[in-house]
Write an enzyme that holds these catalytic residues in place. Structure first.
Site, PDB file in Angstrom:
ATOM      1  CB  CYS A  96      -0.978  -0.521   1.132  1.00 33.87           C
ATOM      2  SG  CYS A  96      -1.873   1.413   1.541  1.00 33.87           S
ATOM      3  CG  HIS A 138      -5.193  -1.992  -1.266  1.00 34.68           C
ATOM      4  ND1 HIS A 138      -4.152  -2.938  -0.756  1.00 34.68           N
ATOM      5  CD2 HIS A 138      -4.803  -1.084  -1.065  1.00 34.68           C
ATOM      6  CE1 HIS A 138      -3.769  -1.949   0.249  1.00 34.68           C
ATOM      7  NE2 HIS A 138      -3.802  -1.110  -0.654  1.00 34.68           N
ATOM      8  CD  GLU A 139      -5.972   1.335  -4.597  1.00 36.13           C
ATOM      9  OE1 GLU A 139      -5.969   2.449  -3.563  1.00 36.13           O
ATOM     10  OE2 GLU A 139      -4.329   1.144  -4.629  1.00 36.13           O
ATOM     11  CG  HIS A 142      -6.892   2.710   0.473  1.00 36.46           C
ATOM     12  ND1 HIS A 142      -6.839   3.493   1.650  1.00 36.46           N
ATOM     13  CD2 HIS A 142      -6.773   1.993   0.019  1.00 36.46           C
ATOM     14  CE1 HIS A 142      -5.643   2.118   1.795  1.00 36.46           C
ATOM     15  NE2 HIS A 142      -5.038   2.205   1.021  1.00 36.46           N
TER      16      HIS A 142
END
Length: 168
Positions: A96, A138-139, A142
């Site tokens: 990350c 993953h994004e 966020h």
């Protein structure tokens, strides 16, 4: 104008916040975010030789937008939603930009369907598998205030990235 130096790092409380949706009235802000996210991603690549996507909150924009650039092809995901997650999972070492020298062992869904709007406000649904599935999960995390550290498989699922020029 934001760039690499503005990437929010692990420990900053903003990384744990849920982002707000974007609307038609945010067109100027969206263009600003895309420009800044592009700049930060490419500056990160220069230093770390990694980076395929970045989420708006990593630059302090608490909005639901992901910028991806792979092989020169940019994709902007506005207000993305994961509408399908496969039962089949796989494990990997995740990295990350907000924790640039740390790897975290996580489990991700092999296949996802992601629904989003582009910069012309057209809707799209993409089916992503493998590394692209992992990347967008993953994004997307966020946008919901979730970091890969929170998805670690266990307490031994952390390691430092190997460096090309380790200190002597």
């Amino acid at each position: 104008m934001k760039g690499l130096a503005d990437i929010i790092l692990l420990g900053d409380e903003r990384l744990y916040q849920t982002c707000e949706s974007l609307s038609f009235q945010d067109d100027a802000l969206i263009q600003e975010m895309v420009t800044d996210l592009h700049r930060a991603l490419f500056q990160f690549r220069e230093i770390y030789q990694a980076g395929r996507a970045i989420a708006a909150p990593q630059l302090g924009y608490m909005k639901r937008l992901i910028y991806m650039n792979i092989d020169g092809k940019a994709t902007v995901f506005i207000n993305p939603e994961l509408v399908f997650l496969s039962d089949k999972m796989f494990e990997l070492w995740d990295d990350c930009m907000s924790l640039p020298n740390l790897l975290v062992r996580v489990k991700r869904h092999q296949t996802i369907h992601i629904r989003y709007q582009d910069q012309d406000w057209n809707f799209h649904t993409d089916i992503l598998e493998g590394d692209l599935s992992e990347l967008l999960q993953h994004e997307y995390d966020h946008l919901n205030g979730v970091l890969c550290t929170m998805r670690a498989i266990d307490e031994k699922s952390f390691r430092w990235k190997p460096t090309a020029n380790p200190p002597k």
